[in-house]
Design a protein around this motif. Structure first.
Motif, PDB file in Angstrom:
ATOM      1  N   LEU A 337       0.837  -1.204   0.000  1.00 19.63           N
ATOM      2  CA  LEU A 337       0.000   0.000   0.000  1.00 19.63           C
ATOM      3  C   LEU A 337       0.871   1.254   0.000  1.00 19.63           C
ATOM      4  O   LEU A 337       0.591   2.218  -0.721  1.00 19.63           O
ATOM      5  CB  LEU A 337      -0.914  -0.022   1.219  1.00 19.63           C
ATOM      6  CG  LEU A 337      -1.929   1.120   1.323  1.00 19.63           C
ATOM      7  CD1 LEU A 337      -3.263   0.601   1.875  1.00 19.63           C
ATOM      8  CD2 LEU A 337      -1.418   2.230   2.227  1.00 19.63           C
ATOM      9  N   GLU A 360      -8.630   3.081  -3.910  1.00 26.80           N
ATOM     10  CA  GLU A 360      -9.369   1.894  -3.527  1.00 26.80           C
ATOM     11  C   GLU A 360      -8.633   0.684  -4.091  1.00 26.80           C
ATOM     12  O   GLU A 360      -7.637   0.832  -4.802  1.00 26.80           O
ATOM     13  CB  GLU A 360     -10.810   1.976  -4.033  1.00 26.80           C
ATOM     14  CG  GLU A 360     -11.577   3.149  -3.429  1.00 26.80           C
ATOM     15  CD  GLU A 360     -13.016   3.223  -3.907  1.00 26.80           C
ATOM     16  OE1 GLU A 360     -13.514   2.213  -4.449  1.00 26.80           O
ATOM     17  OE2 GLU A 360     -13.650   4.289  -3.740  1.00 26.80           O
ATOM     18  N   ILE A 495      -2.855  -1.273   7.349  1.00 31.16           N
ATOM     19  CA  ILE A 495      -3.769  -0.326   6.701  1.00 31.16           C
ATOM     20  C   ILE A 495      -4.389  -1.022   5.500  1.00 31.16           C
ATOM     21  O   ILE A 495      -3.732  -1.812   4.815  1.00 31.16           O
ATOM     22  CB  ILE A 495      -3.006   0.930   6.247  1.00 31.16           C
ATOM     23  CG1 ILE A 495      -2.405   1.652   7.458  1.00 31.16           C
ATOM     24  CG2 ILE A 495      -3.908   1.873   5.467  1.00 31.16           C
ATOM     25  CD1 ILE A 495      -1.502   2.813   7.090  1.00 31.16           C
ATOM     26  N   THR A 496      -5.659  -0.739   5.225  1.00 29.99           N
ATOM     27  CA  THR A 496      -6.296  -1.306   4.046  1.00 29.99           C
ATOM     28  C   THR A 496      -7.131  -0.235   3.348  1.00 29.99           C
ATOM     29  O   THR A 496      -7.340   0.857   3.879  1.00 29.99           O
ATOM     30  CB  THR A 496      -7.174  -2.515   4.417  1.00 29.99           C
ATOM     31  OG1 THR A 496      -7.614  -3.171   3.217  1.00 29.99           O
ATOM     32  CG2 THR A 496      -8.383  -2.093   5.235  1.00 29.99           C
ATOM     33  N   TYR A 497      -7.584  -0.534   2.144  1.00 30.44           N
ATOM     34  CA  TYR A 497      -8.357   0.412   1.341  1.00 30.44           C
ATOM     35  C   TYR A 497      -9.784   0.499   1.861  1.00 30.44           C
ATOM     36  O   TYR A 497     -10.286  -0.430   2.495  1.00 30.44           O
ATOM     37  CB  TYR A 497      -8.362  -0.027  -0.124  1.00 30.44           C
ATOM     38  CG  TYR A 497      -6.983  -0.127  -0.727  1.00 30.44           C
ATOM     39  CD1 TYR A 497      -6.257   1.017  -1.041  1.00 30.44           C
ATOM     40  CD2 TYR A 497      -6.399  -1.373  -0.953  1.00 30.44           C
ATOM     41  CE1 TYR A 497      -4.994   0.934  -1.587  1.00 30.44           C
ATOM     42  CE2 TYR A 497      -5.130  -1.465  -1.497  1.00 30.44           C
ATOM     43  CZ  TYR A 497      -4.426  -0.312  -1.818  1.00 30.44           C
ATOM     44  OH  TYR A 497      -3.171  -0.401  -2.349  1.00 30.44           O
ATOM     45  N   PRO A 498     -10.482   1.639   1.592  1.00 28.66           N
ATOM     46  CA  PRO A 498     -10.004   2.818   0.854  1.00 28.66           C
ATOM     47  C   PRO A 498      -9.151   3.730   1.728  1.00 28.66           C
ATOM     48  O   PRO A 498      -9.280   3.726   2.952  1.00 28.66           O
ATOM     49  CB  PRO A 498     -11.300   3.517   0.450  1.00 28.66           C
ATOM     50  CG  PRO A 498     -12.261   3.151   1.540  1.00 28.66           C
ATOM     51  CD  PRO A 498     -11.912   1.755   1.956  1.00 28.66           C
ATOM     52  N   ILE A 499      -8.310   4.512   1.057  1.00 31.94           N
ATOM     53  CA  ILE A 499      -7.489   5.500   1.750  1.00 31.94           C
ATOM     54  C   ILE A 499      -7.594   6.807   0.979  1.00 31.94           C
ATOM     55  O   ILE A 499      -7.562   6.813  -0.258  1.00 31.94           O
ATOM     56  CB  ILE A 499      -6.021   5.038   1.863  1.00 31.94           C
ATOM     57  CG1 ILE A 499      -5.175   6.109   2.538  1.00 31.94           C
ATOM     58  CG2 ILE A 499      -5.440   4.654   0.518  1.00 31.94           C
ATOM     59  CD1 ILE A 499      -3.777   5.637   2.904  1.00 31.94           C
ATOM     60  N   SER A 500      -7.751   7.922   1.712  1.00 33.15           N
ATOM     61  CA  SER A 500      -7.929   9.216   1.043  1.00 33.15           C
ATOM     62  C   SER A 500      -7.006  10.267   1.640  1.00 33.15           C
ATOM     63  O   SER A 500      -6.710  10.243   2.840  1.00 33.15           O
ATOM     64  CB  SER A 500      -9.384   9.684   1.157  1.00 33.15           C
ATOM     65  OG  SER A 500      -9.714   9.944   2.510  1.00 33.15           O
ATOM     66  N   GLU A 511      -7.454   9.635   5.748  1.00 32.95           N
ATOM     67  CA  GLU A 511      -8.430   8.729   6.361  1.00 32.95           C
ATOM     68  C   GLU A 511      -8.279   7.345   5.736  1.00 32.95           C
ATOM     69  O   GLU A 511      -8.163   7.220   4.518  1.00 32.95           O
ATOM     70  CB  GLU A 511      -9.851   9.253   6.172  1.00 32.95           C
ATOM     71  CG  GLU A 511     -10.893   8.479   6.968  1.00 32.95           C
ATOM     72  CD  GLU A 511     -12.245   9.164   6.974  1.00 32.95           C
ATOM     73  OE1 GLU A 511     -12.470  10.003   7.874  1.00 32.95           O
ATOM     74  OE2 GLU A 511     -13.051   8.878   6.063  1.00 32.95           O
ATOM     75  N   PHE A 512      -8.277   6.318   6.582  1.00 28.31           N
ATOM     76  CA  PHE A 512      -8.113   4.951   6.082  1.00 28.31           C
ATOM     77  C   PHE A 512      -8.665   3.964   7.109  1.00 28.31           C
ATOM     78  O   PHE A 512      -8.961   4.318   8.258  1.00 28.31           O
ATOM     79  CB  PHE A 512      -6.649   4.633   5.790  1.00 28.31           C
ATOM     80  CG  PHE A 512      -5.714   4.900   6.946  1.00 28.31           C
ATOM     81  CD1 PHE A 512      -5.533   3.977   7.964  1.00 28.31           C
ATOM     82  CD2 PHE A 512      -5.020   6.108   7.019  1.00 28.31           C
ATOM     83  CE1 PHE A 512      -4.683   4.229   9.025  1.00 28.31           C
ATOM     84  CE2 PHE A 512      -4.158   6.365   8.079  1.00 28.31           C
ATOM     85  CZ  PHE A 512      -3.995   5.427   9.086  1.00 28.31           C
ATOM     86  N   THR A 513      -8.794   2.712   6.677  1.00 25.92           N
ATOM     87  CA  THR A 513      -9.224   1.637   7.565  1.00 25.92           C
ATOM     88  C   THR A 513      -7.986   0.908   8.083  1.00 25.92           C
ATOM     89  O   THR A 513      -7.061   0.618   7.323  1.00 25.92           O
ATOM     90  CB  THR A 513     -10.137   0.646   6.823  1.00 25.92           C
ATOM     91  OG1 THR A 513     -11.307   1.333   6.377  1.00 25.92           O
ATOM     92  CG2 THR A 513     -10.540  -0.508   7.725  1.00 25.92           C
TER      93      THR A 513
END
Length: 520
Positions: A337, A360, A495-500, A511-513
């Motif tokens: 990522l 994404e 960290i995983t998608y989505p990332i902004s 911001e991310f998951t």
């Protein structure tokens, strides 16, 4: 230097980046080449980048890492001159040696302390190699590289008779000035400042040289650039004003450094290469030693007679083996990522302002401001098509000179899988942690302004807690610091998608998951 199979690695430090170029050779023929760029502003190479370099160089016994001086304060000295005290001296050409202060050389060696370095050259080595490959005379030759100008003047015999180095204004200095308004107009301002500096550099160098000697007439000025920042029209204007032919040519510093690291030029390095081990021979002796040790221990300590005389009717009890659960490799997930984010940011040209970036799993979106529509066709689209199958752009209606657009790309192309270190043994040893404890542990990993919110969980053989993380940073480098911090954890946390990434008044909102995995 190169044996039947070898790996050559260029690692060149720029102001805020480390650019790495890999070349694999078989029988002196290049069979594989690739490159990567990392954000690197620290005085010592980061552990994550160093680990990747060590892993790559350990693939082959004959692996070599080469670099240029980070701060190049080299001095020219004639072959007949006495060596300077507290300076490291090496050869430049048949007439000159060049010397660098030992403190400066130590700075470059220390930067690569975590992975090691085999060859260190000066930018003047790159310039001199270009002269050897492209003989010229009565010429002012200037290498523009890393906000510095390396200048030499050649006489009618093609010999260097004058040299000097000039520092140029960096883009960051323009950003900090009172004339800087925004990134798009700031880039135009920087280009104008840069062109003016080059104009003054040529003028002052010629005047300085003519004040020393009148016996040599400069017939041509050659500018060699690694990054094009001056237009053809500006070059023509300089030619007319100086009444001398001024040319502007690209030069690949990577390729020149590769040539320098070949057998015929390695003696020019400021340091000697590290001694290379023969891993195949080492493996043979290690295996032989281990087998011999096992046999010796077995003969001395195991009850051989009892084992062979034991009744078949008394089988040995089978020891219960604990089931091993493979948790997601957080270093592999985070690093992949991280690389995708880095490549997305790197493709943004100087004349484009990035307002929002969303990644994404199979999608790329960004909101940008730009001056010319051609920038998408000439720069952004070719770069995006290297990683995605489809890309397009939609321009918004605006009455200002600055264009606003949405860029979208879909269909991530398959990339060669990179194998990372597996931490599953450490994962298995940890006890199950409840949500409250996990949440507290995760909050410690992020800055104080980060908002960490538990969202959901799911179970299979592995329990996964999902968190939404929102954090405001000032520079993209701070995001990569977060990734590095996560990679240092022995927990499976990724960290995983989505990332902004959204540009706001306070900085950059990211911001991310975040996922935390553990056995049930």
């Amino acid at each position: 230097m190169f044996a039947k199979e070898s790996l050559y690695i260029n690692a060149i430090k720029y102001n805020a980046q480390l650019k790495i170029n890999y070349k694999k050779l078989e029988n002196n023929d290049i069979v594989e080449t690739n490159s990567s760029t990392f954000i690197a502003k620290d005085d010592i190479l980061g552990r994550d980048i160093a680990t990747k370099l060590v892993a790559k160089s350990s693939e082959l016994d004959n692996s070599y890492i080469s670099s240029l001086l980070i701060q190049d304060d080299t001095k020219f000295i004639r072959k007949s001159q006495t060596k300077l005290k507290d300076y490291a001296v090496t050869s430049l050409n048949n007439e000159y040696n060049i010397a660098v202060s030992r403190n400066t050389l130590f700075e470059t060696k220390n930067y690569f302390e975590k992975c090691g370095v085999d060859y260190i050259f000066s930018a003047y080595h790159v310039l001199n190699l270009h002269i050897e490959q492209n003989p010229c005379n009565n010429n002012l030759l200037i290498l523009l590289f890393n906000n510095q100008a390396f200048c030499v003047i050649l006489n009618s015999k093609g010999e260097i008779v004058f040299n000097k180095k000039v520092d140029l204004t960096a883009f960051e200095e323009v950003q900090d000035s009172e004339f800087y308004e925004n990134e798009v107009l700031g880039q135009k301002l920087y280009d104008e400042v840069y062109a003016l500096e080059i104009h003054e550099l040529i003028k002052n160098t010629i005047e300085e040289f003519y004040s020393i000697t009148k016996n040599i007439f400069i017939e041509k000025v050659s500018l060699l650039y690694n990054l094009k920042l001056i237009s053809d029209e500006q070059i023509e204007q300089m030619s007319e004003e100086f009444m001398i032919d001024v040319t502007y040519h690209p030069i690949s510093v990577d390729e020149e450094l590769f040539e320098l690291s070949k057998d015929s030029h390695t003696h020019k390095s400021f340091i000697k290469p590290r001694k290379k081990s023969n891993s195949s021979l080492k493996t043979f002796f290690l295996s032989f030693f281990m087998i011999a040790t096992i046999l010796a221990v077995g003969y001395l300590f195991l009850p051989i007679n009892e084992i062979f005389n034991k009744q078949v009717s008394n089988p040995t009890p089978v020891k219960k083996v604990e089931k091993s659960i493979d948790l997601p490799n957080h270093i592999e997930i985070n690093s992949n990522l991280e690389m995708r984010v880095l490549k997305s940011l790197e493709m943004i040209p100087y004349d484009v302002v990035l307002k929002e970036l969303v990644l994404e799993k199979n999608l790329f979106k960004m909101d940008i401001n730009l001056i010319n529509k051609d920038t998408y066709i000439k720069v952004l689209q070719p770069e995006l098509l290297k990683s995605y199958n489809i890309t397009d752009i939609q321009f918004k209606e605006t009455k200002t000179p600055v264009l606003e657009a949405l860029v979208r790309a879909e269909g991530v192309k398959d990339k060669k899988k990179v194998i990372f270190k597996d931490y599953k043994d450490s994962y298995i040893e940890n006890e199950f942690m409840p949500i409250i404890r996990v949440t507290e542990q995760i909050k410690i990993l992020f800055p104080e302004n980060a908002i960490v919110t538990f969202k959901s969980n799911f179970k299979s053989d592995v329990v996964t807690f999902n968190y939404l993380v929102n954090v405001i940073i000032q520079r993209p480098l701070e995001f990569f610091d977060i990734v590095n911090r996560l990679n240092n954890e022995l927990y499976s946390v990724n960290i995983t998608y989505p990332i902004s990434f959204i540009k706001i008044e306070a900085g950059i909102e990211v911001e991310f998951t975040l996922q935390f995995h553990q056995p049930k």
